[in-house]
Design an enzyme around this catalytic site. Structure first.
Site, PDB file in Angstrom:
ATOM      1  N   GLU A 187       0.853  -1.192   0.000  1.00 47.86           N
ATOM      2  CA  GLU A 187       0.000   0.000   0.000  1.00 47.86           C
ATOM      3  C   GLU A 187       0.883   1.234   0.000  1.00 47.86           C
ATOM      4  O   GLU A 187       2.094   1.139   0.234  1.00 47.86           O
ATOM      5  CB  GLU A 187      -0.906  -0.014   1.243  1.00 47.86           C
ATOM      6  CG  GLU A 187      -1.850  -1.209   1.249  1.00 47.86           C
ATOM      7  CD  GLU A 187      -2.771  -1.246   2.466  1.00 47.86           C
ATOM      8  OE1 GLU A 187      -2.699  -0.329   3.318  1.00 47.86           O
ATOM      9  OE2 GLU A 187      -3.556  -2.205   2.550  1.00 47.86           O
ATOM     10  N   ASN A 207       1.470   3.441   2.141  1.00 47.71           N
ATOM     11  CA  ASN A 207       2.305   3.597   3.340  1.00 47.71           C
ATOM     12  C   ASN A 207       2.734   2.265   3.940  1.00 47.71           C
ATOM     13  O   ASN A 207       3.123   2.195   5.104  1.00 47.71           O
ATOM     14  CB  ASN A 207       1.569   4.448   4.384  1.00 47.71           C
ATOM     15  CG  ASN A 207       1.445   5.879   3.925  1.00 47.71           C
ATOM     16  OD1 ASN A 207       2.407   6.463   3.431  1.00 47.71           O
ATOM     17  ND2 ASN A 207       0.251   6.435   4.024  1.00 47.71           N
ATOM     18  N   ASP A 266       8.567 -16.469   0.042  1.00 47.58           N
ATOM     19  CA  ASP A 266       9.660 -17.455   0.041  1.00 47.58           C
ATOM     20  C   ASP A 266       9.682 -18.248  -1.261  1.00 47.58           C
ATOM     21  O   ASP A 266      10.740 -18.575  -1.788  1.00 47.58           O
ATOM     22  CB  ASP A 266       9.495 -18.447   1.199  1.00 47.58           C
ATOM     23  CG  ASP A 266       9.942 -17.862   2.528  1.00 47.58           C
ATOM     24  OD1 ASP A 266      10.573 -16.783   2.527  1.00 47.58           O
ATOM     25  OD2 ASP A 266       9.635 -18.483   3.574  1.00 47.58           O
ATOM     26  N   ALA A 308       8.176 -17.277  -4.136  1.00 48.67           N
ATOM     27  CA  ALA A 308       8.167 -16.429  -5.337  1.00 48.67           C
ATOM     28  C   ALA A 308       9.509 -15.742  -5.579  1.00 48.67           C
ATOM     29  O   ALA A 308       9.812 -15.384  -6.719  1.00 48.67           O
ATOM     30  CB  ALA A 308       7.060 -15.383  -5.204  1.00 48.67           C
ATOM     31  N   GLY A 349      28.174   4.128 -27.104  1.00 49.11           N
ATOM     32  CA  GLY A 349      27.100   5.115 -27.274  1.00 49.11           C
ATOM     33  C   GLY A 349      25.828   4.498 -27.823  1.00 49.11           C
ATOM     34  O   GLY A 349      24.717   4.919 -27.485  1.00 49.11           O
ATOM     35  N   GLU A 364       9.015  -7.343  -4.415  1.00 52.88           N
ATOM     36  CA  GLU A 364       9.010  -8.571  -3.587  1.00 52.88           C
ATOM     37  C   GLU A 364      10.041  -8.472  -2.470  1.00 52.88           C
ATOM     38  O   GLU A 364      10.730  -9.442  -2.137  1.00 52.88           O
ATOM     39  CB  GLU A 364       9.182  -9.821  -4.452  1.00 52.88           C
ATOM     40  CG  GLU A 364       7.968 -10.015  -5.354  1.00 52.88           C
ATOM     41  CD  GLU A 364       7.858 -11.373  -5.972  1.00 52.88           C
ATOM     42  OE1 GLU A 364       8.330 -12.352  -5.371  1.00 52.88           O
ATOM     43  OE2 GLU A 364       7.283 -11.460  -7.073  1.00 52.88           O
ATOM     44  N   THR A 388      12.725  -5.177  -1.032  1.00 56.68           N
ATOM     45  CA  THR A 388      13.938  -4.546  -1.565  1.00 56.68           C
ATOM     46  C   THR A 388      15.160  -5.382  -1.168  1.00 56.68           C
ATOM     47  O   THR A 388      15.074  -6.229  -0.267  1.00 56.68           O
ATOM     48  CB  THR A 388      14.124  -3.121  -0.995  1.00 56.68           C
ATOM     49  OG1 THR A 388      14.363  -3.233   0.416  1.00 56.68           O
ATOM     50  CG2 THR A 388      12.903  -2.245  -1.254  1.00 56.68           C
TER      51      THR A 388
HETATM   52  C1  FAD Z   1       6.882  -1.800 -10.542  1.00 53.54           C
HETATM   53  C2  FAD Z   1       6.445  -2.333  -9.205  1.00 53.54           C
HETATM   54  C3  FAD Z   1       5.657  -3.461  -9.145  1.00 53.54           C
HETATM   55  C4  FAD Z   1       5.191  -3.920  -7.905  1.00 53.54           C
HETATM   56  N1  FAD Z   1       4.350  -5.002  -7.850  1.00 53.54           N
HETATM   57  C5  FAD Z   1       3.780  -5.336  -6.669  1.00 53.54           C
HETATM   58  C6  FAD Z   1       2.753  -6.343  -6.625  1.00 53.54           C
HETATM   59  O1  FAD Z   1       2.389  -6.967  -7.639  1.00 53.54           O
HETATM   60  N2  FAD Z   1       2.155  -6.582  -5.424  1.00 53.54           N
HETATM   61  C7  FAD Z   1       2.523  -5.933  -4.277  1.00 53.54           C
HETATM   62  O2  FAD Z   1       1.945  -6.213  -3.231  1.00 53.54           O
HETATM   63  N3  FAD Z   1       3.509  -4.999  -4.298  1.00 53.54           N
HETATM   64  C8  FAD Z   1       4.135  -4.679  -5.466  1.00 53.54           C
HETATM   65  N4  FAD Z   1       5.094  -3.696  -5.500  1.00 53.54           N
HETATM   66  C9  FAD Z   1       5.505  -3.053  -4.266  1.00 53.54           C
HETATM   67  C10 FAD Z   1       6.929  -3.391  -3.841  1.00 53.54           C
HETATM   68  O3  FAD Z   1       6.983  -4.666  -3.292  1.00 53.54           O
HETATM   69  C11 FAD Z   1       7.416  -2.284  -2.908  1.00 53.54           C
HETATM   70  O4  FAD Z   1       7.687  -1.166  -3.720  1.00 53.54           O
HETATM   71  C12 FAD Z   1       8.644  -2.682  -2.115  1.00 53.54           C
HETATM   72  O5  FAD Z   1       8.329  -3.663  -1.177  1.00 53.54           O
HETATM   73  C13 FAD Z   1       9.268  -1.478  -1.402  1.00 53.54           C
HETATM   74  O6  FAD Z   1       8.324  -0.715  -0.741  1.00 53.54           O
HETATM   75  P1  FAD Z   1       8.313   0.890  -0.956  1.00 53.54           P
HETATM   76  O7  FAD Z   1       8.342   1.133  -2.413  1.00 53.54           O
HETATM   77  O8  FAD Z   1       7.189   1.450  -0.191  1.00 53.54           O
HETATM   78  O9  FAD Z   1       9.695   1.392  -0.372  1.00 53.54           O
HETATM   79  P2  FAD Z   1      10.020   1.730   1.168  1.00 53.54           P
HETATM   80  O10 FAD Z   1       9.602   0.591   2.023  1.00 53.54           O
HETATM   81  O11 FAD Z   1       9.507   3.080   1.468  1.00 53.54           O
HETATM   82  O12 FAD Z   1      11.609   1.744   1.123  1.00 53.54           O
HETATM   83  C14 FAD Z   1      12.355   2.898   0.711  1.00 53.54           C
HETATM   84  C15 FAD Z   1      13.829   2.611   0.933  1.00 53.54           C
HETATM   85  O13 FAD Z   1      14.065   2.363   2.338  1.00 53.54           O
HETATM   86  C16 FAD Z   1      14.692   1.102   2.513  1.00 53.54           C
HETATM   87  N5  FAD Z   1      14.202   0.463   3.746  1.00 53.54           N
HETATM   88  C17 FAD Z   1      12.918   0.351   4.177  1.00 53.54           C
HETATM   89  N6  FAD Z   1      12.878  -0.316   5.328  1.00 53.54           N
HETATM   90  C18 FAD Z   1      14.145  -0.647   5.639  1.00 53.54           C
HETATM   91  C19 FAD Z   1      14.758  -1.355   6.720  1.00 53.54           C
HETATM   92  N7  FAD Z   1      14.056  -1.877   7.728  1.00 53.54           N
HETATM   93  N8  FAD Z   1      16.101  -1.488   6.722  1.00 53.54           N
HETATM   94  C20 FAD Z   1      16.839  -0.978   5.693  1.00 53.54           C
HETATM   95  N9  FAD Z   1      16.325  -0.306   4.658  1.00 53.54           N
HETATM   96  C21 FAD Z   1      14.996  -0.142   4.627  1.00 53.54           C
HETATM   97  C22 FAD Z   1      14.268   0.279   1.296  1.00 53.54           C
HETATM   98  O14 FAD Z   1      15.166  -0.791   1.050  1.00 53.54           O
HETATM   99  C23 FAD Z   1      14.303   1.341   0.203  1.00 53.54           C
HETATM  100  O15 FAD Z   1      15.621   1.508  -0.249  1.00 53.54           O
HETATM  101  C24 FAD Z   1       5.583  -3.248  -6.719  1.00 53.54           C
HETATM  102  C25 FAD Z   1       6.399  -2.121  -6.799  1.00 53.54           C
HETATM  103  C26 FAD Z   1       6.812  -1.643  -8.009  1.00 53.54           C
HETATM  104  C27 FAD Z   1       7.655  -0.393  -8.047  1.00 53.54           C
END
Ligand code: FAD
Length: 413
Positions: free
Chosen positions: A126, A128, A240, A242, A341, A364, A366
């Site tokens: 979501e 947030n 796990d 996926a 290039g 899935e 970061t």
């Molecule tokens: C193109 C795309 C497709 C997606 N498809 C799906 C989908 O099909 N279904 C679904 O449910 N989700 C999906 N997602 C969501 C995706 O899984 C999330 O974007 C991802 O989990 C990261 O969450 P966030 O983008 O809110 O980043 P944030 O959680 O805000 O993270 C921002 C930064 O902070 C770092 N960070 C956060 N917490 C910590 C911590 N505890 N320790 C160290 N570093 C941390 C992160 O590594 C990152 O570098 C998709 C996202 C994208 C961009």
């Protein structure tokens, strides 16, 4: 290395390779440009029976597992990383049903997915609640024979194209450990709409959208597994299984970029000779090939661990995703370098590999989160290494290596 695979593994890999070369590669640039779902590619994958590779035979699939899934994703991603995830996300969406669904839910949904008639998506994240997925706020309350869902999901891959959605929602806000449940939502359910569609850097052929639930009413028997409160556990079990698929997507991208770079390096002439004759180009190619091969072995090991149900699955799956996706980013960046290039230009196929690779380090979980998962499991398992403590002089004890050796001898080590 074909000897390491069963005839069934090789059948699905070769079938995927044929589709990738004949159908996916020629259309990859077109759908990247158009940013439209490539239904003609979906049809070819469906005709080849590939949507059934990870689904058991009793639910209409071919009875393969995560290894077959990874082999197919790798081959498809060699030609297009976007199509790789377009395919793999159906496994992500269907694993919750496979792992936790009731027999009726499995019998109803899995055969349609296996036949490729219906596509599925996974709605966990979501606005947030990204890395902190447990903080999600989409809610579901019971009302008569229904669940009423309210809230929004962000970044649902396959959203809009899919007919079925595994959606995670809060069903008991007062509970710490059993707060979340998974509920199946279908296209057309009242109160369910597809929201904003993202304009993305890479994987542009597959839609990534918001899901909107406004008093969305679904029948009670859509609760996954029939018992509330287990959704977060099911989401983690799903990831796990996926994550090796994301690793395979990254592996395919890296392998595809390496192939194109190798061909280009033997054709492109500078200083009166092919650039493949220059040692610095050779070094890049050799490092790329070594990294690709290391990643490949890790993906296959993680996939086999999934299929065998081994206990170390979580750590190995995270390692495969972490290693292969970082590796793919490096390899695809070096591939652009080898093209010089021309590599930077959209007229050439290679820059797309680099754009497509980037997302694999983010979704899935970061790669920072993967490192947390690996480290946590490593520390948890460290109890089995306690006998080594006798050999380690700890700074807060004023002992020496000799003391440690004596202690170890006394302990009979
Ligand atoms: C193109 C795309 C497709 C997606 N498809 C799906 C989908 O099909 N279904 C679904 O449910 N989700 C999906 N997602 C969501 C995706 O899984 C999330 O974007 C991802 O989990 C990261 O969450 P966030 O983008 O809110 O980043 P944030 O959680 O805000 O993270 C921002 C930064 O902070 C770092 N960070 C956060 N917490 C910590 C911590 N505890 N320790 C160290 N570093 C941390 C992160 O590594 C990152 O570098 C998709 C996202 C994208 C961009």
């Amino acid at each position: 290395m074909d000897e390491l695979f069963t005839p069934e593994n090789l059948k699905w890999r070769d079938r995927a390779r044929e589709i990738a070369d004949r159908v996916v590669r020629p259309l990859a640039a077109k759908y990247d440009r158009l940013q439209e779902y490539p239904w003609e590619i979906r049809d070819a994958i469906k005709e080849a029976g590939l949507f059934g590779v990870w689904i058991p035979k009793e639910y209409g699939g071919h009875g393969g597992g995560v290894l077959d899934l990874c082999l197919v994703v790798e081959e498809i991603s060699r030609a297009c990383g976007g199509v790789g995830v377009l395919f793999a996300v159906n496994a992500l969406g269907s694993f919750p049903i496979l792992l936790a669904g009731t027999e009726e839910q499995k019998q109803h949904y899995l055969p349609q997915i296996a036949r490729g008639e219906k596509l599925i998506a996974f709605g966990l994240s979501e606005r947030n609640a990204g890395s902190d997925a447990s903080g999600l706020t989409t809610s579901a309350r019971e009302e008569g024979d229904s669940w009423i869902i309210n809230g929004q999901k962000k970044w649902t891959t396959n959203g809009g194209a899919a007919d079925i959605y595994s959606v995670f929602a809060v069903t008991d806000a007062t509970s710490k450990s059993r707060r979340i449940s998974a509920i199946i939502v279908e296209k057309g359910d009242p109160g369910f709409e597809i929201g904003r569609r993202e304009d993305k850097m890479g994987i542009r052929c597959v839609p990534v959208v918001e899901l909107h639930f406004d008093e969305c009413r679904v029948p009670k028997d859509r609760l996954l597994g029939g018992r509330p409160g287990l959704g977060f556990k099911h989401a983690m079990m799903t990831l796990d299984r996926a994550r090796p698929g994301v690793a395979a997507q990254a592996l395919g991208l890296a392998a595809g970029a390496l192939e194109l770079s190798t061909v280009y390096a033997t054709k492109r002439q500078q200083f009166g000779q092919p650039i493949s004759g220059f040692q610095m180009v050779q070094q890049m190619l050799a490092d790329m090939a070594t990294q690709v091969e290391a990643g490949r072995q890790l993906v296959y090991a993680a996939a086999r661990a999934c299929d065998a149900g081994v206990a170390e699955l979580t750590k190995l799956a995270a390692m495969s995703k972490l290693f292969c996706t970082d590796m793919a980013m490096k390899v695809t960046t070096d591939a652009v370098q080898i093209f010089g290039g021309y590599g930077y230009m959209k007229d050439y196929p290679i820059e797309k590999y680099m754009r497509d690779a980037k997302i694999t380090q983010i979704y899935e979980g970061t790669n920072q989160v993967q490192r947390l998962v690996v480290a946590r499991n490593l520390i948890k398992e460290s109890g089995s290494l306690d006998h080594l403590a006798a050999f380690i002089p700890l700074p807060d004890h004023e002992n020496t290596i000799a003391d440690s050796e004596r202690a170890a001898q006394a302990a009979g080590a």
